[in-house]
Motif scaffolding. Sequence first.
Motif, PDB file in Angstrom:
ATOM      1  N   SER A  81      -0.355 -13.702   8.855  1.00  0.00           N
ATOM      2  CA  SER A  81       1.059 -13.758   9.221  1.00  0.00           C
ATOM      3  C   SER A  81       1.735 -12.440   8.859  1.00  0.00           C
ATOM      4  O   SER A  81       1.199 -11.636   8.083  1.00  0.00           O
ATOM      5  N   ILE A  82       2.922 -12.212   9.400  1.00  0.00           N
ATOM      6  CA  ILE A  82       3.683 -11.018   9.029  1.00  0.00           C
ATOM      7  C   ILE A  82       3.912 -11.010   7.525  1.00  0.00           C
ATOM      8  O   ILE A  82       3.780  -9.974   6.863  1.00  0.00           O
ATOM      9  N   HIS A  83       4.226 -12.162   6.969  1.00  0.00           N
ATOM     10  CA  HIS A  83       4.455 -12.265   5.529  1.00  0.00           C
ATOM     11  C   HIS A  83       3.212 -11.867   4.738  1.00  0.00           C
ATOM     12  O   HIS A  83       3.305 -11.129   3.750  1.00  0.00           O
ATOM     13  N   GLN A  84       2.039 -12.334   5.174  1.00  0.00           N
ATOM     14  CA  GLN A  84       0.796 -11.993   4.463  1.00  0.00           C
ATOM     15  C   GLN A  84       0.501 -10.498   4.543  1.00  0.00           C
ATOM     16  O   GLN A  84       0.076  -9.884   3.553  1.00  0.00           O
ATOM     17  N   LEU A  85       0.723  -9.898   5.698  1.00  0.00           N
ATOM     18  CA  LEU A  85       0.508  -8.453   5.834  1.00  0.00           C
ATOM     19  C   LEU A  85       1.503  -7.685   4.962  1.00  0.00           C
ATOM     20  O   LEU A  85       1.135  -6.698   4.313  1.00  0.00           O
ATOM     21  N   ALA A  86       2.742  -8.136   4.943  1.00  0.00           N
ATOM     22  CA  ALA A  86       3.747  -7.481   4.091  1.00  0.00           C
ATOM     23  C   ALA A  86       3.359  -7.595   2.622  1.00  0.00           C
ATOM     24  O   ALA A  86       3.490  -6.620   1.859  1.00  0.00           O
ATOM     25  N   GLU A  87       2.860  -8.745   2.205  1.00  0.00           N
ATOM     26  CA  GLU A  87       2.448  -8.935   0.808  1.00  0.00           C
ATOM     27  C   GLU A  87       1.315  -7.991   0.430  1.00  0.00           C
ATOM     28  O   GLU A  87       1.273  -7.456  -0.680  1.00  0.00           O
ATOM     29  N   PHE A  88       0.381  -7.760   1.372  1.00  0.00           N
ATOM     30  CA  PHE A  88      -0.708  -6.815   1.115  1.00  0.00           C
ATOM     31  C   PHE A  88      -0.147  -5.406   0.888  1.00  0.00           C
ATOM     32  O   PHE A  88      -0.555  -4.709  -0.045  1.00  0.00           O
ATOM     33  N   VAL A  89       0.799  -4.998   1.737  1.00  0.00           N
ATOM     34  CA  VAL A  89       1.394  -3.662   1.613  1.00  0.00           C
ATOM     35  C   VAL A  89       2.175  -3.552   0.308  1.00  0.00           C
ATOM     36  O   VAL A  89       2.075  -2.541  -0.413  1.00  0.00           O
ATOM     37  N   ILE A  90       2.956  -4.556  -0.011  1.00  0.00           N
ATOM     38  CA  ILE A  90       3.741  -4.555  -1.256  1.00  0.00           C
ATOM     39  C   ILE A  90       2.830  -4.386  -2.469  1.00  0.00           C
ATOM     40  O   ILE A  90       3.116  -3.600  -3.384  1.00  0.00           O
ATOM     41  N   LYS A  91       1.719  -5.112  -2.466  1.00  0.00           N
ATOM     42  CA  LYS A  91       0.778  -5.034  -3.591  1.00  0.00           C
ATOM     43  C   LYS A  91       0.232  -3.620  -3.748  1.00  0.00           C
ATOM     44  O   LYS A  91       0.056  -3.132  -4.866  1.00  0.00           O
ATOM     45  N   GLU A  92      -0.025  -2.934  -2.627  1.00  0.00           N
ATOM     46  CA  GLU A  92      -0.564  -1.577  -2.714  1.00  0.00           C
ATOM     47  C   GLU A  92       0.471  -0.578  -3.253  1.00  0.00           C
ATOM     48  O   GLU A  92       0.103   0.434  -3.846  1.00  0.00           O
ATOM     49  N   GLU A 149       3.444  -4.237  16.842  1.00  0.00           N
ATOM     50  CA  GLU A 149       4.784  -4.702  16.494  1.00  0.00           C
ATOM     51  C   GLU A 149       4.739  -5.559  15.227  1.00  0.00           C
ATOM     52  O   GLU A 149       5.623  -5.456  14.355  1.00  0.00           O
ATOM     53  N   LYS A 150       3.712  -6.361  15.107  1.00  0.00           N
ATOM     54  CA  LYS A 150       3.544  -7.204  13.921  1.00  0.00           C
ATOM     55  C   LYS A 150       3.452  -6.348  12.656  1.00  0.00           C
ATOM     56  O   LYS A 150       4.086  -6.646  11.637  1.00  0.00           O
ATOM     57  N   THR A 151       2.680  -5.266  12.724  1.00  0.00           N
ATOM     58  CA  THR A 151       2.552  -4.407  11.537  1.00  0.00           C
ATOM     59  C   THR A 151       3.840  -3.631  11.261  1.00  0.00           C
ATOM     60  O   THR A 151       4.172  -3.384  10.098  1.00  0.00           O
ATOM     61  N   ILE A 152       4.584  -3.257  12.306  1.00  0.00           N
ATOM     62  CA  ILE A 152       5.880  -2.605  12.085  1.00  0.00           C
ATOM     63  C   ILE A 152       6.789  -3.538  11.288  1.00  0.00           C
ATOM     64  O   ILE A 152       7.432  -3.131  10.308  1.00  0.00           O
ATOM     65  N   ARG A 153       6.830  -4.790  11.697  1.00  0.00           N
ATOM     66  CA  ARG A 153       7.704  -5.755  11.010  1.00  0.00           C
ATOM     67  C   ARG A 153       7.217  -6.011   9.577  1.00  0.00           C
ATOM     68  O   ARG A 153       8.035  -6.126   8.647  1.00  0.00           O
ATOM     69  N   ALA A 154       5.898  -6.072   9.401  1.00  0.00           N
ATOM     70  CA  ALA A 154       5.359  -6.273   8.050  1.00  0.00           C
ATOM     71  C   ALA A 154       5.708  -5.094   7.151  1.00  0.00           C
ATOM     72  O   ALA A 154       6.115  -5.273   5.988  1.00  0.00           O
ATOM     73  N   VAL A 155       5.560  -3.882   7.668  1.00  0.00           N
ATOM     74  CA  VAL A 155       5.860  -2.681   6.888  1.00  0.00           C
ATOM     75  C   VAL A 155       7.362  -2.599   6.594  1.00  0.00           C
ATOM     76  O   VAL A 155       7.775  -2.230   5.479  1.00  0.00           O
ATOM     77  N   ALA A 156       8.192  -2.958   7.565  1.00  0.00           N
ATOM     78  CA  ALA A 156       9.642  -2.964   7.343  1.00  0.00           C
ATOM     79  C   ALA A 156      10.005  -3.913   6.207  1.00  0.00           C
ATOM     80  O   ALA A 156      10.831  -3.584   5.337  1.00  0.00           O
ATOM     81  N   ARG A 157       9.374  -5.081   6.179  1.00  0.00           N
ATOM     82  CA  ARG A 157       9.686  -6.060   5.131  1.00  0.00           C
ATOM     83  C   ARG A 157       9.141  -5.606   3.779  1.00  0.00           C
ATOM     84  O   ARG A 157       9.781  -5.834   2.737  1.00  0.00           O
ATOM     85  N   ALA A 158       7.996  -4.926   3.783  1.00  0.00           N
ATOM     86  CA  ALA A 158       7.475  -4.356   2.535  1.00  0.00           C
ATOM     87  C   ALA A 158       8.411  -3.263   2.023  1.00  0.00           C
ATOM     88  O   ALA A 158       8.631  -3.133   0.810  1.00  0.00           O
ATOM     89  N   HIS A 159       8.980  -2.492   2.933  1.00  0.00           N
ATOM     90  CA  HIS A 159       9.961  -1.467   2.554  1.00  0.00           C
ATOM     91  C   HIS A 159      11.174  -2.106   1.888  1.00  0.00           C
ATOM     92  O   HIS A 159      11.650  -1.622   0.838  1.00  0.00           O
ATOM     93  N   HIS A 160      11.684  -3.182   2.456  1.00  0.00           N
ATOM     94  CA  HIS A 160      12.853  -3.835   1.866  1.00  0.00           C
ATOM     95  C   HIS A 160      12.551  -4.326   0.450  1.00  0.00           C
ATOM     96  O   HIS A 160      13.399  -4.241  -0.444  1.00  0.00           O
ATOM     97  N   GLU A 161      11.355  -4.801   0.249  1.00  0.00           N
ATOM     98  CA  GLU A 161      10.974  -5.337  -1.068  1.00  0.00           C
ATOM     99  C   GLU A 161      10.746  -4.227  -2.091  1.00  0.00           C
ATOM    100  O   GLU A 161      11.123  -4.360  -3.256  1.00  0.00           O
ATOM    101  N   THR A 162      10.127  -3.122  -1.675  1.00  0.00           N
ATOM    102  CA  THR A 162       9.703  -2.081  -2.626  1.00  0.00           C
ATOM    103  C   THR A 162      10.624  -0.865  -2.664  1.00  0.00           C
ATOM    104  O   THR A 162      10.583  -0.102  -3.618  1.00  0.00           O
ATOM    105  N   LYS A 163      11.405  -0.659  -1.608  1.00  0.00           N
ATOM    106  CA  LYS A 163      12.224   0.543  -1.405  1.00  0.00           C
ATOM    107  C   LYS A 163      11.378   1.784  -1.121  1.00  0.00           C
ATOM    108  O   LYS A 163      11.868   2.916  -1.167  1.00  0.00           O
ATOM    109  N   ALA A 164      10.094   1.607  -0.808  1.00  0.00           N
ATOM    110  CA  ALA A 164       9.228   2.738  -0.474  1.00  0.00           C
ATOM    111  C   ALA A 164       9.662   3.358   0.853  1.00  0.00           C
ATOM    112  O   ALA A 164      10.039   2.647   1.787  1.00  0.00           O
ATOM    113  N   PRO A 165       9.602   4.685   0.964  1.00  0.00           N
ATOM    114  CA  PRO A 165       9.887   5.331   2.250  1.00  0.00           C
ATOM    115  C   PRO A 165       8.856   4.919   3.302  1.00  0.00           C
ATOM    116  O   PRO A 165       7.726   4.555   2.963  1.00  0.00           O
ATOM    117  N   ILE A 166       9.254   5.009   4.564  1.00  0.00           N
ATOM    118  CA  ILE A 166       8.409   4.578   5.692  1.00  0.00           C
ATOM    119  C   ILE A 166       7.975   5.797   6.491  1.00  0.00           C
ATOM    120  O   ILE A 166       8.780   6.696   6.765  1.00  0.00           O
TER     121      ILE A 166
END
Length: 330
Positions: A127-138, A167-184
């Motif tokens: 899911s988008i959420h699962q992909l975002a969680e993977f990015v956040i963890k990294e 598009e799915k990965t764009i949305r996952a990365v965007a949500r990981a950005h919101h959580e971590t404040k990491a630049p995109i």
Amino acid sequence: MSFIRTLHGDIDPKQLGFTYSHEHIVCRPPYWAEKGEDDLLLDDKEKSLQDVLDFAKHGGRSIVDATAVDYGRDVEAVSEIAKKAGVHVIGTAGFNKSFLWEAKLPEKLKPAVGNYDTFYEWIDRASIHQLAEFVIKEVEEGLEGTPYKAGQVKFGTGYNRITPLEEKTIRAVARAHHETKAPIHSHTEAGTMALEQIEILKSEGVDLSFVSFGHMDRNPDPYYHEQIAKTGAFLSFDGIGKIKYGPESTRIRCILELVKKGYENQILISGDTARKSYYKHYDYGLGLAYIIAKWVPRFIDEADRAGFDGERLVRLFFVENPARCFAFKK
């Protein structure tokens, strides 16, 4: 408060110094390895180190390693090179473009993402959420289970198209950005689809001043560049030295057009040196020293002739702009 996250810890943005904004240091992309494309495998740590040392010898201080999970990172090797060369390296979480996902998923990743056969299968089924969680963890814990944390998050799209999974990965990365404040950072194939990516990012509530768009010089269209710059995003001209895609005069003209229009604070420069034949110590290419040692003097000369202060612009593109672009702002 802002900071930049390097493989060896968080630093003050003022410590970043002269920076290449998009490079690859050691990587073995599974897709290209399966195709037998040896030129695209930067697989010798010592040779990569020698090129990084050349960069440092000329005053280079930091490199953004834009190698995402699907491009065959060797996090331990790159962290060792950073330490030996005395440079800061910013690592990358997230994804690249979709055709790379046809490759088999390395065994070392399966404990973290699931027992999928290919990258495609993983990204399709998660899911988008699962992909975002993977990015956040990294970003917050470390790349691929190492203690070395990512300093930016990345997505990519193909040439003149965005697939549903991209598009799915764009949305996952965007949500990981919101959580971590990491630049995109965005990979745009041949400089295309940035405006379409922007629409997706806007729908996810992303402030475009946190985003850098790569490979802008592959699409040397000043009007297009202006539309991207108007959003507040950074534009990365990261094909320096790749004359097969166009002469340096074209790149410099596009850069100076943006300066003329008032967007000098949004420009980044690098080489995307991702082939053995681009590296000096692999295969006699121009190498990582080329931009800082040879392109910069030419750019200063051309900028001065055009009525600009070339040295001031170089400081902006390689020092001040990266210090803002790659900062976490909390």
